[in-house]
Design a protein around this motif. Structure first.
Motif, PDB file in Angstrom:
ATOM      1  N   LEU A 134      -7.266   1.873  -5.012  1.00 16.27           N
ATOM      2  CA  LEU A 134      -6.104   2.590  -5.527  1.00 16.27           C
ATOM      3  C   LEU A 134      -5.577   1.951  -6.815  1.00 16.27           C
ATOM      4  O   LEU A 134      -5.155   2.654  -7.739  1.00 16.27           O
ATOM      5  CB  LEU A 134      -4.997   2.610  -4.466  1.00 16.27           C
ATOM      6  CG  LEU A 134      -5.203   3.567  -3.288  1.00 16.27           C
ATOM      7  CD1 LEU A 134      -4.091   3.384  -2.267  1.00 16.27           C
ATOM      8  CD2 LEU A 134      -5.232   5.013  -3.775  1.00 16.27           C
ATOM      9  N   SER A 194      -8.801  -0.673   0.232  1.00 17.40           N
ATOM     10  CA  SER A 194      -8.059   0.511  -0.199  1.00 17.40           C
ATOM     11  C   SER A 194      -7.108   0.172  -1.334  1.00 17.40           C
ATOM     12  O   SER A 194      -6.972   0.932  -2.301  1.00 17.40           O
ATOM     13  CB  SER A 194      -7.266   1.090   0.984  1.00 17.40           C
ATOM     14  OG  SER A 194      -8.127   1.514   2.012  1.00 17.40           O
ATOM     15  N   SER A 231      -8.415   5.651   5.891  1.00 18.35           N
ATOM     16  CA  SER A 231      -8.970   4.388   6.391  1.00 18.35           C
ATOM     17  C   SER A 231      -8.252   3.168   5.847  1.00 18.35           C
ATOM     18  O   SER A 231      -8.794   2.066   5.893  1.00 18.35           O
ATOM     19  CB  SER A 231     -10.460   4.297   6.036  1.00 18.35           C
ATOM     20  OG  SER A 231     -10.629   4.370   4.631  1.00 18.35           O
ATOM     21  N   GLY A 232      -7.061   3.326   5.326  1.00 21.40           N
ATOM     22  CA  GLY A 232      -6.344   2.211   4.728  1.00 21.40           C
ATOM     23  C   GLY A 232      -5.994   1.125   5.724  1.00 21.40           C
ATOM     24  O   GLY A 232      -6.018  -0.062   5.401  1.00 21.40           O
ATOM     25  N   THR A 268      -8.990   8.551   0.591  1.00 22.10           N
ATOM     26  CA  THR A 268      -9.660   7.479   1.336  1.00 22.10           C
ATOM     27  C   THR A 268      -8.646   6.499   1.903  1.00 22.10           C
ATOM     28  O   THR A 268      -8.761   6.043   3.059  1.00 22.10           O
ATOM     29  CB  THR A 268     -10.650   6.744   0.417  1.00 22.10           C
ATOM     30  OG1 THR A 268     -11.609   7.670  -0.089  1.00 22.10           O
ATOM     31  CG2 THR A 268     -11.361   5.626   1.168  1.00 22.10           C
ATOM     32  N   ALA A 269      -7.638   6.133   1.123  1.00 22.28           N
ATOM     33  CA  ALA A 269      -6.625   5.184   1.582  1.00 22.28           C
ATOM     34  C   ALA A 269      -5.825   5.750   2.756  1.00 22.28           C
ATOM     35  O   ALA A 269      -5.485   5.020   3.690  1.00 22.28           O
ATOM     36  CB  ALA A 269      -5.692   4.841   0.428  1.00 22.28           C
ATOM     37  N   ARG A 270      -5.523   7.026   2.716  1.00 21.42           N
ATOM     38  CA  ARG A 270      -4.765   7.636   3.809  1.00 21.42           C
ATOM     39  C   ARG A 270      -5.568   7.699   5.102  1.00 21.42           C
ATOM     40  O   ARG A 270      -5.007   7.599   6.201  1.00 21.42           O
ATOM     41  CB  ARG A 270      -4.331   9.038   3.399  1.00 21.42           C
ATOM     42  CG  ARG A 270      -3.178   9.041   2.398  1.00 21.42           C
ATOM     43  CD  ARG A 270      -2.919  10.421   1.865  1.00 21.42           C
ATOM     44  NE  ARG A 270      -1.685  10.465   1.059  1.00 21.42           N
ATOM     45  CZ  ARG A 270      -1.327  11.485   0.311  1.00 21.42           C
ATOM     46  NH1 ARG A 270      -2.121  12.564   0.222  1.00 21.42           N
ATOM     47  NH2 ARG A 270      -0.204  11.450  -0.374  1.00 21.42           N
ATOM     48  N   LEU A 279       0.814  -1.214   0.000  1.00 21.47           N
ATOM     49  CA  LEU A 279       0.000   0.000   0.000  1.00 21.47           C
ATOM     50  C   LEU A 279       0.851   1.269   0.000  1.00 21.47           C
ATOM     51  O   LEU A 279       0.553   2.214  -0.756  1.00 21.47           O
ATOM     52  CB  LEU A 279      -0.969  -0.026   1.193  1.00 21.47           C
ATOM     53  CG  LEU A 279      -2.186   0.896   1.086  1.00 21.47           C
ATOM     54  CD1 LEU A 279      -2.985   0.610  -0.176  1.00 21.47           C
ATOM     55  CD2 LEU A 279      -3.078   0.729   2.325  1.00 21.47           C
ATOM     56  N   ALA A 306      -9.448   8.442  -4.243  1.00 22.01           N
ATOM     57  CA  ALA A 306      -9.014   7.134  -3.738  1.00 22.01           C
ATOM     58  C   ALA A 306      -7.811   7.273  -2.822  1.00 22.01           C
ATOM     59  O   ALA A 306      -7.691   6.559  -1.813  1.00 22.01           O
ATOM     60  CB  ALA A 306      -8.682   6.217  -4.927  1.00 22.01           C
TER      61      ALA A 306
END
Length: 649
Positions: free
Chosen positions: A480, A476, A468-469, A464-466, A419, A461
């Motif tokens: 991504l 995530s 709730s990754g 969101t990943a940062r 990730l 995206a």
């Protein structure tokens, strides 16, 4: 056009232009009886063969006028036509002119010049006055002469005999050719009207006849098979096949209707016949394709009933194998919940329970299918097919659900590990996209709107990943990955478009430079030699200028079109240069032949002074008297009517 003149004036020593009263005029006393008879025979044969009249005139001199001007003025005074040639000879002054109208198509300008230099002039130098005239007449009488009717009839008889002898062979070859054309036509996509356009009319006709018969057989066979299938599986199960047969019948009926129109007594033009034949073939081919689209499904349905026992045994074994995987999968889910947050397992949390439901549903349908398969053949086959298909679908979903549980741990660990790298990659991609969008606005690159959408989706995206990754790394990672793939795809497309635009712009600049250079060069060439340049070169130059202007107008919004216009301008300018150089060479030969060079030649070539020395010496020719050039309209002296020229001997 051919105009040849042999001018012979009455007995004055210095004879001005005058009206010719006969085809042979000898005011210089150059001919004896035999010579005059030879000329009369040759000119008579020329007129009989070509309907071209040769006027021959001998005088002592041309009263101080250039030979070509004297011959032209005499021709005008004599009301000679488009197929009257003139040979005028000044025996004392050793000067002559040989003029042939351009309307005479049996001889070219080059051939006239060759005749003048290599036959007429040598005879004049020898003092062979009649020989020069005979050479002129014979030279104009080129090509095969008309034949009498008797040889023609003999030839026709030979041809007829050959036709009869070859008739059988021709028919055989015709049949073989038509067969080969039909074989090739059968390989063409019969539903593609554009592909059919390449076939000959005969091949289309043969293909249409074969196609309607072949497809009609297929429709009849399919209808018979469908009737049996409806009895076995019922109307609902066989509905797709019934629709296919009905559509095929309708398309085939249309084909037969058009075929009847072709076969009736009302004739069609070739274009109409080609259009109708194409319609027949396309309609029949679509009917055939409609049937073929359902063939595999139809055969599969029939095979399922025939092979039901062995198929049901295989599905039962699948239930046993998948049921054995349930308990290990439940243990795996317990381990996953101990290792990861519930959010990370959301996609597989209910997989085992759902798989149990699918297995139970598959078992119920297999039991029902066994009961139906044990009954005699009748209307229950449709239910049997439905039960087998339902069991197969349920087992497929159960397998997929359990496979997801087995792979979840590895997938989540891989997502957690990769990730950060993926986030960095997308962050870099967003910077690249911003720079690309800035450059794209300058070059008006297509697909910029799609790139903006892909950039914004990737940015969402990433946010969101940062945030709730860690809770759902697999989710995530998936979001991504999809956003990154789309962003990179659009970046590649736009980059290629920008590179193409840059290459096109470079090509346009090169094409414009070439066109401008050539147009300027030929314009200067014609301007400095305008006294000897005819209309063809000037016309090409004018069109080259128009194409160059069009290229400059299109350079900002239609680069490809601008390149085409620029290339056309360069090509036309090159043609203008070649034509202009040919005009100059012809004018130089004409001036040297008439005046032997001189100080005035350059001034006449440059259009500083205008004279008649170019009449017949170049493409079209010029006429009129001497005079200075000046601002204003054209002099009206251009005469494009003659081949040939004149000179001294």
């Amino acid at each position: 056009m051919l105009i040849t003149a042999l001018l012979v004036a009455p007995s004055a020593a210095a004879q001005p232009p005058f009206r010719l009263s006969t085809y042979i005029t000898d005011d210089a006393g150059a001919l004896n009886g035999a010579g005059r008879a030879a000329i009369a025979s040759a000119t008579g044969k020329l007129y009989s063969d070509r309907r071209v009249q040769l006027w021959v005139v001998f005088v002592d001199d041309f009263s101080g006028q250039p030979a070509v001007s004297w011959a032209q003025n005499t021709r005008s005074a004599s009301d000679l036509g488009d197929f009257d040639a003139v040979l005028a000879v000044a025996t004392v002054d050793h000067s002559y002119a040989f003029l042939v109208p351009n309307r005479v198509k049996t001889i070219s300008a080059g051939q006239v010049d060759d005749l003048r230099r290599n036959q007429i002039e040598p005879a004049l130098r020898r003092g062979d006055w009649s020989g020069a005239a005979v050479a002129a007449a014979n030279g104009l009488d080129r090509g095969p002469a008309p034949t009498s009717s008797a040889p023609l009839l003999i030839g026709l008889g030979v041809i007829l005999a050959a036709v009869i002898a070859l008739y059988v062979v021709m028919r055989y070859r015709h049949r073989r050719r038509r067969a080969a054309e039909l074989a090739a036509a059968k390989r063409v996509d019969a539903t593609d009207a554009d592909a059919l356009a390449a076939l000959s009319l005969g091949a289309l006709d043969d293909l249409s006849r074969w196609k309607v018969v072949d497809v009609d057989n297929a429709v009849r066979t399919s209808a018979n098979e469908l009737a049996l299938a409806v009895e076995e599986f019922g109307q609902q199960r066989t509905q797709p096949f019934s629709s296919a047969v009905d559509s095929a019948k309708a398309a085939l009926a249309q084909a037969f209707t058009v075929r009847q129109q072709l076969d009736d007594a009302i004739p069609e033009t070739r274009e109409q016949r080609r259009e109708l034949l194409t319609e027949v073939i396309v309609s029949a081919a679509r009917a055939d394709r409609e049937l073929e689209s359902q063939r595999e499904a139809f055969e599969e349905m029939r095979d399922l009933v025939v092979n039901a026992p062995s198929r049901l045994d295989a599905l039962t074994q699948q239930i046993v194998d998948l049921t054995a995987r349930i308990e290990p999968s439940e243990q795996r889910m317990t381990e996953l919940h101990n290792e990861f947050d519930s959010a990370a397992l959301a996609s597989v949390a209910t997989n085992v329970t759902t798989a149990k439901d699918r297995l139970a549903f598959a078992d119920q349908n297999l039991s029902r299918a066994r009961d139906l398969a044990a009954k005699p053949v009748g209307g229950e086959q449709s239910a049997l097919v439905d039960a087998v298909h339902a069991a197969e679908s349920a087992l497929g979903q159960a397998r997929s659900l359990l496979d997801a549980v087995d792979g979840a741990a590895n997938d989540i660990r891989h997502a957690v590990a990769t990730l950060p790298t993926l986030i960095a990659d997308i962050h870099a991609g967003l910077g690249h996209a911003d720079a690309t969008l800035q450059d794209g606005k300058k070059t008006k690159t297509p697909n910029l709107r799609d790139l903006v959408a892909a950039r914004d989706a990737a940015a969402r995206a990433l946010d969101t990943a940062r945030s709730s990754g860690s809770a759902d790394p697999l989710g995530s990672f998936t979001a991504l990955t999809n956003a990154n793939a789309e962003l990179n795809r659009l970046l590649a497309i736009v980059a290629e478009e920008q590179a193409t635009a840059e290459r096109l712009n470079r090509t346009l600049e090169q094409a414009l430079f070439t066109a401008q250079s050539r147009v300027h060069a030929v314009s200067e060439y014609i301007d400095n030699r305008r006294g000897s340049i005819g209309p063809e070169a000037r016309t090409r130059l004018a069109e080259a200028n128009r194409q160059l202007e069009a290229a400059q107008d299109k350079r900002s919004d239609a680069v490809s079109e601008a390149i085409t216009h620029a290339n056309n301008a360069a090509r036309l300018a090159a043609q203008a240069q070649s034509l202009a150089e040919g005009d100059v060479q012809s004018a130089q030969r004409a001036y040297a032949g008439r005046y032997g060079g001189g100080d005035n030649m350059g001034a006449m070539m440059g259009g500083i002074i205008i004279g008649d020395m170019l009449s017949g010496g170049m493409r079209g020719g010029f006429g009129g008297g001497w005079g200075p050039t000046s601002f204003g309209g054209s002099s009206g002296s251009f005469d494009g009517g003659f081949m040939g020229g004149g000179g001294r001997f």
